[in-house]
Design an enzyme around this catalytic site. Structure first.
Site, mmCIF file in Angstrom:
data_model
loop_
_atom_site.group_PDB
_atom_site.id
_atom_site.type_symbol
_atom_site.label_atom_id
_atom_site.label_comp_id
_atom_site.label_asym_id
_atom_site.label_seq_id
_atom_site.Cartn_x
_atom_site.Cartn_y
_atom_site.Cartn_z
ATOM 1 N NE ARG A 50 0.846 1.618 4.209
ATOM 2 C CZ ARG A 50 2.156 1.918 4.209
ATOM 3 N NH1 ARG A 50 2.621 2.082 3.044
ATOM 4 N NH2 ARG A 50 2.930 1.901 5.347
ATOM 5 C CD GLU A 69 2.327 7.766 6.745
ATOM 6 O OE1 GLU A 69 1.564 6.844 6.879
ATOM 7 O OE2 GLU A 69 2.149 8.251 5.241
ATOM 8 C CG HIS A 70 3.687 7.808 12.511
ATOM 9 N ND1 HIS A 70 3.986 6.675 13.371
ATOM 10 C CD2 HIS A 70 4.405 7.724 11.515
ATOM 11 C CE1 HIS A 70 5.060 6.278 12.722
ATOM 12 N NE2 HIS A 70 5.524 6.633 11.520
ATOM 13 C CG ASP A 127 -2.229 3.270 11.685
ATOM 14 O OD1 ASP A 127 -1.442 3.887 12.420
ATOM 15 O OD2 ASP A 127 -2.078 2.112 11.108
ATOM 16 N N GLY A 186 8.808 0.935 2.812
ATOM 17 C CA GLY A 186 7.757 1.621 3.625
ATOM 18 C C GLY A 186 6.331 1.277 2.719
ATOM 19 C CB SER A 204 2.603 -2.174 3.646
ATOM 20 O OG SER A 204 2.311 -1.383 4.438
ATOM 21 C CB SER A 205 6.984 -5.900 1.414
ATOM 22 O OG SER A 205 7.987 -5.778 2.517
ATOM 23 C CG ASP A 254 0.729 -0.653 7.028
ATOM 24 O OD1 ASP A 254 0.352 0.270 6.920
ATOM 25 O OD2 ASP A 254 2.015 -0.880 7.708
ATOM 26 C CE1 TYR A 269 4.465 2.886 13.128
ATOM 27 C CE2 TYR A 269 4.117 1.535 15.078
ATOM 28 C CZ TYR A 269 3.359 1.937 14.061
ATOM 29 O OH TYR A 269 2.210 1.849 13.561
HETATM 30 C C1 GLA Z 1 3.563 1.929 9.560
HETATM 31 C C2 GLA Z 1 2.433 0.865 10.586
HETATM 32 C C3 GLA Z 1 0.804 1.546 10.145
HETATM 33 C C4 GLA Z 1 1.197 2.928 10.405
HETATM 34 C C5 GLA Z 1 2.382 3.559 9.523
HETATM 35 C C6 GLA Z 1 2.294 4.946 9.914
HETATM 36 O O1 GLA Z 1 3.120 1.295 8.129
HETATM 37 O O2 GLA Z 1 2.551 -0.423 10.077
HETATM 38 O O3 GLA Z 1 0.078 0.948 11.033
HETATM 39 O O4 GLA Z 1 0.985 3.410 11.608
HETATM 40 O O5 GLA Z 1 3.426 3.083 9.939
HETATM 41 O O6 GLA Z 1 1.297 5.813 9.260
#
Ligand code: GLA
Length: 395
Positions: free
Chosen positions: A36, A42-43, A45, A132, A134-135, A180, A230
């Site tokens: 995705r 961002e940050h 969710d 970044g 989401s693999s 993700d 994170y």
């Molecule tokens: C990573 C996490 C997500 C989200 C993003 C930042 O991808 O897996 O859940 O928090 O960072 O938006």
């Protein structure tokens, strides 16, 4: 300079060829799940915010079949070694690292009462790793979908995404939010997956304008800090909310953050400012898209990047350089907006631009980023694509 996205059908046939060459069997189940990109939000969710990702046309494909025994035997293109593990009992973490995403998903099915039979599988990916994009969520969702095929069951999409998120928490120790796995599971052609992370409800928002292109620019760097960074950010937001004394960030205003500034202390106060302002920006972006006001996305994406860089501190020099190059091209050069996307500390940027200028923009991004960093980036365009699905089942 624009990379061509590998075709899913080619990936599927290569995965089946891989299965045959490594295990000498034909595929009876083939599952695919996409990575995705996030346009904005961002940050947040994990802060009850709104996020606006879409599933990209880059996939992880798992091709396989039941093997009649108690073990999973899994091969990938990247690893000469075959991962072999017992699936007849409880799962635990073990090498190789990537196998933990599979073990976590298997554990989720077992927790729901399924007994998972042994299988042979081959995994192939067109999602750049560490970018970044989401693999890991795609691997989880592909595995869950593969198991649906293997067990001849269909899981509710939301439950499947949550199962995959738990696999990431428990087996990869990343306390991620839901963005993700939701994007990978719910994605559809030509639709953004706007998620209200408080209710956990995704809304599929049309994104069909052929004059708009989304460019993904992989900086090719990934800074080590990422995992600890994170969790640390997530902790800051939890501490901030407790100090403000609310149960959800959705109920916090910018004025309340300002009023509590000293009490929150640095850096929690800046983290709080990011969360509250990013929630507002994502709401504004969703409203702008609804009225087809794409130009309004530019300032929102710019403010999002600056906030992630200065207040949330999850950007890095390479991301800032890539965003800066896009910004310099500006509206005159066909760029609508640009920002870092995903968890940060490296990875990719997302640039919303005019389709007729996309190739030119990609060339400038490559040339100027190379000149500034000495690194050749990877740039590709992506359209919202179909989420996790079974490509084939033969019994
Ligand atoms: C990573 C996490 C997500 C989200 C993003 C930042 O991808 O897996 O859940 O928090 O960072 O938006």
């Amino acid at each position: 300079m624009l990379q061509i996205n590998p075709n899913l059908a080619d990936l599927v046939s290569d995965a089946s060829a891989g299965l045959r060459s490594r295990f000498n069997v034909g595929a009876s189940i083939i599952a695919a799940a996409p990575g995705r990109v996030n346009l904005i939000g961002e940050h947040i969710d994990y802060c009850d915010g709104f996020v606006m990702p879409f599933a990209i046309d880059r996939y992880i494909v798992i091709s396989g079949c039941a093997n009649g025994g108690p073990e999973a035997r899994v091969a990938t293109e990247l690893d000469e070694e075959i991962a072999v593990f017992d699936v007849s009992g409880p799962q635990r973490e073990a090498a190789p690292k990537w196998s933990n995403y599979l073990r976590g998903v298997i554990a989720g099915f077992q927790a729901r009462g399924y007994s998972v039979p042994g299988f042979d599988a081959y995994i192939l990916s067109s999602i750049p790793g560490g970018a970044g994009l989401s693999s890991s969520a795609a691997l989880e969702c592909a595995m869950a979908t593969f198991l649906e095929g293997l067990l001849d069951t269909v899981m509710d999409t939301r439950e499947k995404a949550l199962l995959c998120q738990k696999a990431e928490h428990d087996f990869a120790h990343v306390p991620c939010g839901i963005m993700d796995q939701f994007a990978s599971a719910f994605g559809q052609d030509n639709r953004l997956v706007l998620i209200d992370c408080q209710s956990g409800e995704p809304e599929l928002v049309p994104f069909v304008n052929p004059n708009l292109t989304v460019l993904i620019a992989n900086t090719m760097v990934h800074h080590e800090l990422s995992d600890g960074g994170y969790s640390a950010r997530r902790k800051h937001t939890e501490d901030g909310l407790a100090i403000i004394g609310k149960s959800s960030w959705r109920d916090v205003t910018e004025a309340e953050v300002t009023a509590a500034w000293e009490q929150l202390g640095d850096p929690v106060n800046r983290r709080a400012r990011h969360v509250v302002s990013e929630i507002a920006r994502t709401k504004a972006a969703a409203a702008a898209l609804e009225r087809n006001d794409f130009a309004a996305m530019g300032p929102l994406m710019a403010a999002s990047h600056d906030s992630l860089r200065d207040d949330f501190e999850v950007s890095c020099q390479e991301l800032d350089i890539m965003v800066e190059i896009a910004r310099r091209m500006g509206a005159a050069g066909g760029v609508i907006g640009a920002r870092m996307t995903g968890g940060g500390f490296g990875g990719s940027t997302v640039t919303l631009c005019e389709s007729r200028k996309a190739t030119e923009i990609a060339s400038t991004l490559v040339a100027e980023y190379e000149a500034a960093t000495g690194i050749t980036p990877q740039i590709f365009a992506s359209r919202p694509s179909r989420g996790a699905h079974l490509v084939a089942v033969a019994r």
